[in-house]
Design a protein around this motif. Structure first.
Motif, PDB file in Angstrom:
ATOM      1  N   GLY A  19     -34.057 -25.217   8.206  1.00  0.00           N
ATOM      2  CA  GLY A  19     -35.183 -25.346   9.126  1.00  0.00           C
ATOM      3  C   GLY A  19     -35.194 -24.246  10.167  1.00  0.00           C
ATOM      4  O   GLY A  19     -36.243 -23.667  10.468  1.00  0.00           O
ATOM      5  N   TYR A  20     -34.018 -23.940  10.723  1.00  0.00           N
ATOM      6  CA  TYR A  20     -33.939 -22.917  11.770  1.00  0.00           C
ATOM      7  C   TYR A  20     -34.368 -21.548  11.235  1.00  0.00           C
ATOM      8  O   TYR A  20     -35.132 -20.827  11.891  1.00  0.00           O
ATOM      9  CB  TYR A  20     -32.514 -22.840  12.318  1.00  0.00           C
ATOM     10  N   GLN A  22     -36.293 -20.856   8.687  1.00  0.00           N
ATOM     11  CA  GLN A  22     -37.741 -20.844   8.446  1.00  0.00           C
ATOM     12  C   GLN A  22     -38.513 -20.718   9.753  1.00  0.00           C
ATOM     13  O   GLN A  22     -39.495 -19.963   9.846  1.00  0.00           O
ATOM     14  CB  GLN A  22     -38.163 -22.111   7.708  1.00  0.00           C
ATOM     15  N   GLY A  23     -38.083 -21.446  10.765  1.00  0.00           N
ATOM     16  CA  GLY A  23     -38.740 -21.367  12.065  1.00  0.00           C
ATOM     17  C   GLY A  23     -38.642 -19.980  12.661  1.00  0.00           C
ATOM     18  O   GLY A  23     -39.618 -19.454  13.217  1.00  0.00           O
ATOM     19  N   LYS A  27     -42.061 -17.789  13.357  1.00  0.00           N
ATOM     20  CA  LYS A  27     -42.376 -17.928  14.781  1.00  0.00           C
ATOM     21  C   LYS A  27     -43.637 -17.177  15.200  1.00  0.00           C
ATOM     22  O   LYS A  27     -44.492 -17.712  15.910  1.00  0.00           O
ATOM     23  CB  LYS A  27     -41.176 -17.472  15.612  1.00  0.00           C
ATOM     24  N   GLU A  67     -33.570 -30.953   9.379  1.00  0.00           N
ATOM     25  CA  GLU A  67     -34.370 -29.763   9.083  1.00  0.00           C
ATOM     26  C   GLU A  67     -35.473 -29.577  10.123  1.00  0.00           C
ATOM     27  O   GLU A  67     -35.760 -28.455  10.554  1.00  0.00           O
ATOM     28  CB  GLU A  67     -34.969 -29.869   7.684  1.00  0.00           C
ATOM     29  N   LEU A  71     -36.135 -26.457  12.565  1.00  0.00           N
ATOM     30  CA  LEU A  71     -37.441 -25.810  12.658  1.00  0.00           C
ATOM     31  C   LEU A  71     -37.894 -25.738  14.115  1.00  0.00           C
ATOM     32  O   LEU A  71     -38.413 -24.706  14.572  1.00  0.00           O
ATOM     33  CB  LEU A  71     -38.454 -26.598  11.820  1.00  0.00           C
ATOM     34  N   ARG A  72     -37.690 -26.822  14.848  1.00  0.00           N
ATOM     35  CA  ARG A  72     -38.016 -26.839  16.282  1.00  0.00           C
ATOM     36  C   ARG A  72     -37.284 -25.739  17.031  1.00  0.00           C
ATOM     37  O   ARG A  72     -37.882 -24.991  17.817  1.00  0.00           O
ATOM     38  CB  ARG A  72     -37.631 -28.206  16.870  1.00  0.00           C
ATOM     39  N   LEU A  75     -38.561 -22.192  15.922  1.00  0.00           N
ATOM     40  CA  LEU A  75     -39.894 -21.898  16.431  1.00  0.00           C
ATOM     41  C   LEU A  75     -39.943 -21.880  17.953  1.00  0.00           C
ATOM     42  O   LEU A  75     -40.893 -21.344  18.536  1.00  0.00           O
ATOM     43  CB  LEU A  75     -40.895 -22.947  15.924  1.00  0.00           C
ATOM     44  N   VAL A  82     -43.896 -29.811  16.605  1.00  0.00           N
ATOM     45  CA  VAL A  82     -43.316 -29.653  15.270  1.00  0.00           C
ATOM     46  C   VAL A  82     -43.689 -30.847  14.398  1.00  0.00           C
ATOM     47  O   VAL A  82     -44.082 -30.683  13.236  1.00  0.00           O
ATOM     48  CB  VAL A  82     -41.789 -29.491  15.362  1.00  0.00           C
ATOM     49  N   VAL A 141     -44.763 -26.247   5.446  1.00  0.00           N
ATOM     50  CA  VAL A 141     -43.398 -25.719   5.541  1.00  0.00           C
ATOM     51  C   VAL A 141     -42.368 -26.701   5.003  1.00  0.00           C
ATOM     52  O   VAL A 141     -41.604 -26.384   4.088  1.00  0.00           O
ATOM     53  CB  VAL A 141     -43.042 -25.306   6.980  1.00  0.00           C
ATOM     54  N   THR A 142     -42.309 -27.903   5.540  1.00  0.00           N
ATOM     55  CA  THR A 142     -41.261 -28.851   5.161  1.00  0.00           C
ATOM     56  C   THR A 142     -41.609 -29.647   3.911  1.00  0.00           C
ATOM     57  O   THR A 142     -40.716 -30.180   3.251  1.00  0.00           O
ATOM     58  CB  THR A 142     -40.997 -29.846   6.307  1.00  0.00           C
TER      59      THR A 142
END
Length: 346
Positions: A19-20, A22-23, A27, A67, A71-72, A75, A82, A141-142
């Motif tokens: 997740g990170y 991808q974020g 961004k 995840e 992502l949080r 981003l 999110v 995304v997810t």
């Protein structure tokens, strides 16, 4: 004709790190900018309670919550935003098309939707913290609108209706949870009977044993049936159907009239992807144009993917990737017969 692409994203690691990363990549992307513009024009017709949503994820897919936290952080956005954009719980869904056919050895599906929602991401993810590795295109995304996991379980969904929604997960997140947590068709059916559904969708399942089902789901009930073809109407939970189903019946009839016994995967792919066979759709302005055609082979753990119609698919050996062999290219290209914008490009 509009030239489009999907970016390939490969990752092995924890759900949080997935997740990170991808974020971090997304961004400053057009995908995120367009989501922000969307909410400046329209107000969401739903509410998000972070604590209630977390409780649901911890019940059905705790790794997915990790995840979302990644992502949080990637981003650098509040969790409320999110969850609104990528959480897949209590989210409104717009109408769409889609056609799917299966045989014992393969599933082929046309993803029919509106280009402005398409984010052009195709991912291969192998988690190190639990859950199954998954290949397939992403939604918000997810989520996953179709895909296959390392056990050879294949999933795709078709829209039926969004009337009378209730609190629950939406299609693309349910699809992801199925692939992330279920080993076979029977496990997936059990999950679909238990998980809360926001809207009415069919989930089509296939595994290496050749078992295939269409699972009709809505907030008011679930019905499991055996079938090799599915478009955008229910056969049993008919009270959930829309009033205008002519196009859905036409595409189903086109598949049934042209399919043959022991039809090869290549012939079946052409039936679904060729623009003159009555299944591929050009109704992009009506939220029902074919953007991609996917094919999955559970026994070989192989996937095919094509953007637009009359296209030769790009072929992926998911089996080789699971053994450590990376995909050598980072983009899938194609063309779609529309002048509408795409979320990741325009």
């Amino acid at each position: 004709m509009k030239q489009i692409y999907s970016e390939i994203f490969q990752f092995r690691g924890s759900h949080y790190d997935f997740g990170y990363e991808q974020g971090r990549q997304l961004k400053d992307s057009l995908t995120i900018q367009n989501r922000k513009k969307h909410w400046k024009i329209r107000k969401p017709r739903f509410s998000i309670n972070v604590y209630d949503t977390k409780d649901k994820f911890m019940q059905y897919a705790p790794n997915m919550w990790a995840e979302l936290e990644g992502l949080r952080d990637g981003l650098e956005l509040p969790m409320e935003e999110v969850l609104r954009d990528f959480g897949g719980y209590r989210t409104a869904i717009t109408k769409s098309g889609c056609s799917i056919m299966t045989e014992e050895d393969y599933m082929i599906r046309n993803y029919d939707y509106q280009p402005q929602t398409y984010e052009g991401r195709y991912t291969l993810f192998k988690p190190t913290d639990g859950g199954y590795a998954v290949i397939g295109p992403t939604s918000r995304v997810t989520g996953r609108m179709d895909g296959m996991n390392e056990e050879g379980l294949v999933m795709a969904y078709n829209f039926t209706h969004r009337k009378s929604p209730e609190d629950g997960f939406v299609c693309y997140m349910i699809g992801r949870i199925i692939l992330d947590t279920c080993a076979n068709v029977d496990h997936a059916v059990q999950l679909l009977k238990e998980i809360p559904h926001r809207n009415a969708f069919s989930y089509i399942l296939l595994d290496p044993n050749g078992k295939t089902y269409v699972v009709e789901t809505s907030p008011r009930g679930v019905h499991v049936r055996s079938s090799n073809v599915c478009t955008n109407h229910f056969e049993y939970l008919t009270k959930e159907n829309r009033h205008h189903l002519e196009d859905s019946y036409k595409r189903k009839e086109a598949i049934n009239l042209q399919r043959e016994s022991n039809m090869s995967a290549k012939e079946a792919f052409r039936l679904m992807n060729d623009s003159g066979r009555g299944v591929f759709s050009h109704k992009y302005k009506s939220w029902a144009g074919t953007i991609h055609t996917s094919a999955y082979f559970p026994k070989q753990r192989e996937a095919w993917f094509a953007l637009g119609g009359d296209a030769e698919p790009v072929k992926f050996s998911f089996d080789s990737w699971l053994k450590g062999e990376d995909i050598a290219f980072n983009k899938i290209e194609g063309e779609v017969d529309t002048d509408l914008s795409f979320a990741h490009m325009d």
